[in-house]
Every structure is written in C-alpha cells, then in structure tokens.
Scaffold this motif. Structure first.
Motif, mmCIF file in Angstrom:
data_model
loop_
_atom_site.group_PDB
_atom_site.id
_atom_site.type_symbol
_atom_site.label_atom_id
_atom_site.label_comp_id
_atom_site.label_asym_id
_atom_site.label_seq_id
_atom_site.Cartn_x
_atom_site.Cartn_y
_atom_site.Cartn_z
ATOM 1 N N ASP A 282 0.921 -1.093 -0.039
ATOM 2 C CA ASP A 282 0.058 -0.032 -0.097
ATOM 3 C C ASP A 282 0.735 1.271 0.021
ATOM 4 O OD1 ASP A 282 -2.046 -2.026 0.473
ATOM 5 O OD2 ASP A 282 -3.265 -0.444 1.733
ATOM 6 N N GLY A 283 0.521 2.260 -0.633
ATOM 7 C CA GLY A 283 1.022 3.824 -0.619
ATOM 8 C C GLY A 283 0.892 4.231 0.691
ATOM 9 N N LEU A 284 1.797 4.743 1.202
ATOM 10 C CA LEU A 284 1.747 5.532 2.467
ATOM 11 C C LEU A 284 1.226 6.977 1.938
ATOM 12 C CD1 LEU A 284 1.810 5.650 5.586
ATOM 13 C CD2 LEU A 284 4.184 6.117 5.304
ATOM 14 N N VAL A 285 0.157 7.392 2.576
ATOM 15 C CA VAL A 285 -0.392 8.756 2.171
ATOM 16 C C VAL A 285 0.538 9.991 2.606
ATOM 17 C CG1 VAL A 285 -2.088 10.373 2.485
ATOM 18 C CG2 VAL A 285 -2.769 7.991 2.485
ATOM 19 N N GLY A 286 0.846 10.735 2.043
ATOM 20 C CA GLY A 286 2.049 11.671 2.129
ATOM 21 C C GLY A 286 1.426 13.037 2.967
ATOM 22 N N PRO A 287 2.281 13.665 3.392
ATOM 23 C CA PRO A 287 2.107 14.732 4.308
ATOM 24 C C PRO A 287 1.488 15.817 3.505
ATOM 25 C CG PRO A 287 4.455 14.591 4.132
ATOM 26 C CD PRO A 287 3.875 13.448 3.472
ATOM 27 N N LEU B 226 4.640 1.248 0.813
ATOM 28 C CA LEU B 226 5.552 1.932 -0.027
ATOM 29 C C LEU B 226 5.563 3.319 0.412
ATOM 30 C CD1 LEU B 226 4.536 0.434 -3.574
ATOM 31 C CD2 LEU B 226 6.562 -0.314 -2.067
ATOM 32 N N ALA B 227 6.690 3.941 0.198
ATOM 33 C CA ALA B 227 6.952 5.551 0.587
ATOM 34 C C ALA B 227 6.004 6.202 -0.414
ATOM 35 C CB ALA B 227 8.250 5.652 0.994
ATOM 36 N N SER C 62 0.706 9.657 -5.438
ATOM 37 C CA SER C 62 1.303 8.603 -5.168
ATOM 38 C C SER C 62 0.851 7.615 -4.329
ATOM 39 C CB SER C 62 2.687 8.801 -5.091
ATOM 40 O OG SER C 62 3.067 9.155 -3.714
ATOM 41 N N MET C 63 -0.048 7.945 -3.189
ATOM 42 C CA MET C 63 -0.579 7.053 -2.419
ATOM 43 C C MET C 63 -1.391 5.860 -3.267
ATOM 44 S SD MET C 63 -3.411 9.805 -1.315
ATOM 45 C CE MET C 63 -5.010 9.233 -0.610
#
Length: 455
Positions: free
Chosen positions: A19-24, A72-73, A115-116
């Motif tokens: 899974d894509g980690l939701v960015g800040p 995934l970052a 990218s999430m």
C-alpha cells in the motif's frame, strides 16, 4: 524477517499488497479530470493525518487477516525541481510564493500526494509468468495527468530499494512519456491463476489504440491506457502469448467516470468480479479466458445493471474493492464504507457470500479521505506475487507488522497536519515539515537516499 507468517503456514507463494503511504501534503485540488470524486471534492479541506492513519489501519487490518502486507513510501512533495524547471526561481520560499500567485493549479499539482494510489505505481509480472523467472516491474508513466507524470523516476527508485536483489527482481524504466504510450500501471492490469506461484494469465485492459483509429474510444473522458503501452509492458516482462490477454474496456463506461479498469472490475486467482458493462465484448472475453486456462476452475461473477447501476458502482467503488485469498483458502472482499451506504450495492454485497463462489466474507473499512479524492481500497495497493525465496529477498523493513504499524502511526502523529487547503501550499514550513517527515521515513523503511532533497 518479522511478518505474520505462522509456523504452520504451508503456503509457498503469496500475494503481497504493498500500500502507498499517504504523504504529508494530501490535499483536494481536483486534478484528475474523468475522476468524478476528485472533481466533486476539489478545494475542500483535507486531513493528511487522518488520511495516513486510515491507510495504515487498512494495512494492519489485512495483516491481521493473515495476509502479507507491505508499505511503499510516498513521493517528495512539493516537487521543487519541477517548479524550477518550469521557470520559477529564487529560494524555496520565493519559488512557492511566485508559483502560488502566478499558477496556483500548477503549485497544487507539484504538491499532489497522489502516489498513495500505488495501483498506478507500476505493472508487476510474477516470476512464474516471465521468461527469465524473475519478478518484473515497469513504473507507469502516467502521462495523461501532469501531476502524476512526474512520479515515475522516484517510484522506480523506491521499488528498487524494496526489491533490491537483481537475481530475483528486474526493474525497467517507464515507457516513453507520450500519449501513444499512456500507461496507468496495475489499475488496468490483473492476473488470474490457480495459485500465486504457478503460471497465470495476465489481463491487460486498455481504453484506446494510439495507432489504430478503427478501434472504439470514449468521446467525453480520456482513455488513459493504450493498447500499445500494454503490449510494450508485456514484451518487456517476457510474457509469451499464453501469459497475456489484451482486453478492450467499454468506452461508454469510461465516459461515465470509469477512468481505470479497477473501478469496474477486479480479479484474484480463479475469480473475475466485474460489472456487465466493464468490457467491450464480455462474452468473447470470458470465452478467451476459459480457452487460455483450460485446467483451472474459473468463476466469473458478473453484476448486472439491474442489480447495481454503473453510477452506483462508481459512487460506492464496489469494484475498487480488494479481492483477497485468506489463509484458510476462501476469498474476502475488502470494501470501503461507502459500499454500505449505497442501497443497491449493500443489497448485492449482503447476498454475495452466499453465492456459489470462493468469496465468503465482506469487510468494510474506512478510507474516506482517499475516497473523496477518487481512490478506493484497490487504488491504494500494488499487488506483488512472491514465492518464499523472493519474499526473503524483499526489504523486510517495508513489510507490515504490529511494531511497524505503531511506529508509523507515531511518525504520522508527529509530522502530519490535520487540516490542509490550497492556501497552505504557499507556506514554506509545509515543505520543511514534509522533508523532515520523509527523511525519517527513509530511515524507518531502510530505503536510503531515494528523494532528490537527500541526494
């Protein structure tokens, strides 16, 4: 490797959901024309902290169900290099202010946390399908949307750090950045098989042909995936004719807001779950799949327009659910809460576990922050089929367990804002906060210097 594999587990291959980690910098800028939810929530206030925690909870839920789960970052955002490439100069604060005043939509694109949705990160072919016996990755070029077209280089770098051993993994560059080769990754790709470790059939779904104008295409919304791109990916991955099937998406449903195939169909092992309007010629497609997999007992679960209208499927993301195989052998559907809020969809899902199919469970999860920006549970994950040897060669720091779950939740709590709108994007403090968060994340996930600001 700390994981949720039990000593009694006899499986030798797995589908790992990364899974894509939701960015800040998660925000609602309405950047995705053709995506109804993205357009409807444009410029609303977002909650990055809540979004990231909802995503982490989904990962942990699947891990607790006995599934292999990875993370995934996100991308570095804002993308200052792109802003400077487009003519904005000065220090970081000056670049942000100039971009905000001159082109706030461009600034929002360079801040996008899209990218999430790692279903768009790449197309993945398991080693059982490929000619060289390695797992192949091709990052999607995502040329149809500017804010996503600037992702693929860092995406490829991150994937190469998660899957580093070239004896088992082969990493390709993205296809040429041209609409003729428009590639949206795994959102238009699924795989049918008897078992994750045995040769399967990879389904490549396209919306139009770049060179054959005789083929149907949508009239209103863009078809983001081309036949030519799908064929190129299959060639790169070393798939022979028995391992790949190219399927035309129904252009009429693209024009209704089905911007990717995973909004209207999902497959897993021997099950294809789809709306009757998903494909251009469904009976022919079903027959071709049967012919390609004569020794596999297949289940084609077709949902009719009468049972669930296309508009309800889009509104609820019924088919953007995750279809997963649990350790006991039967399947479960991981659905967003919105599926329980649309009457036709809820009525259908109430009956689904009692049909004569492998799907015996439905689990509802809250990913509302992602849903409001146009991405459901299936958008948030990239499926990677791995055998035991390949799993052991994967970066174990990126595999979810209780320790990592709690550590990442603490990281989000420390670094993320709980409210963000378009005006906040001019704030240089947000850039500094994002850099600090990502720098720490690369240490947690043992990725090294994958971001431009670190190099």
């Amino acid at each position: 490797m700390a994981s949720n594999i039990k000593e009694t587990d006899t499986r030798t291959s797995y589908e790992v959901n990364f899974d894509g980690l939701v960015g800040p910098t998660h925000n609602y800028a309405g950047l995705s024309y053709g995506n109804v939810a993205s357009q409807q929530h444009a410029h609303a206030h977002s909650n990055p902290k809540q979004a990231a925690k909802q995503g982490l909870q989904k990962m942990q839920t699947l891990s607790e169900l006995g599934l292999m789960q990875g993370v995934l970052a996100p991308q570095e955002r804002p993308d200052m290099a792109t802003l400077r490439q487009l003519g904005f100069s000065g220090n970081d604060a000056q670049v942000l202010e100039k971009a905000y005043r001159e082109s706030p939509a461009l600034l929002a694109a360079c801040y996008s946390a899209s990218s999430m949705w790692t279903a768009n990160a790449a197309t993945v072919s398991p080693s059982a399908d490929t000619v060289d016996g390695r797992v192949h990755f091709t990052p999607a070029n995502l040329v149809n949307k500017f804010h996503r077209s600037i992702e693929h280089q860092v995406t490829g770098r991150i994937l190469s750090r998660v899957f580093p051993d070239t004896a088992y993994f082969c990493h390709h560059s993205a296809l040429p950045a041209n609409e003729a080769w428009g590639d949206e990754g795994a959102a238009n790709h699924t795989r049918l098989c008897a078992d994750y470790g045995t040769p399967g059939l990879e389904l490549f779904v396209y919306g139009r042909s770049a060179f054959d104008t005789r083929l149907p295409a949508p009239k209103h919304y863009p078809a983001r995936q081309t036949l030519e791109a799908s064929r190129a990916v299959a060639r790169r991955h070393g798939l022979n004719e028995q391992r790949a099937l190219f399927i035309a998406q129904n252009p009429a449903v693209i024009d209704q807001g089905v911007f990717h195939n995973d909004v209207i169909a999902v497959g897993n092992q021997n099950v294809l779950f789809y709306h009757q309007s998903a494909f251009l010629d469904t009976p022919v497609i079903v027959q071709r799949i049967r012919q390609a997999m004569p020794n596999t007992s297949l289940y084609f679960i077709e949902v009719s327009q009468e049972q669930v209208p296309v508009c309800d499927a889009i509104r609820s993301y019924l088919f953007n659910t995750q279809l997963v195989t649990l350790p006991l052998g039967h399947m479960a559907l991981i659905a967003p809460l919105e599926c329980a809020e649309v009457s036709s969809v809820k009525a259908y899902l109430d009956t689904l576990p009692y049909l004569n199919t492998p799907i015996k469970e439905v689990h509802y999860i809250d990913v509302k922050q992602s849903m409001q920006n146009g991405g459901g549970p299936a958008c948030l994950r990239l499926r990677v089929a791995l055998n035991n040897t390949e799993l052991a060669a994967t970066n174990s720091a990126c595999l979810m367990n209780k320790t990592l779950f709690h550590r990442l939740n603490g990281w989000v709590e420390q670094h993320y804002r709980d409210r963000l709108n378009i005006n906040d994007l001019r704030d240089p403090a947000l850039l500094q906060e994002s850099h600090a968060a990502l720098d720490e994340l690369t240490q947690i996930l043992q990725l090294g210097a994958v971001y431009p600001f670190q190099r």
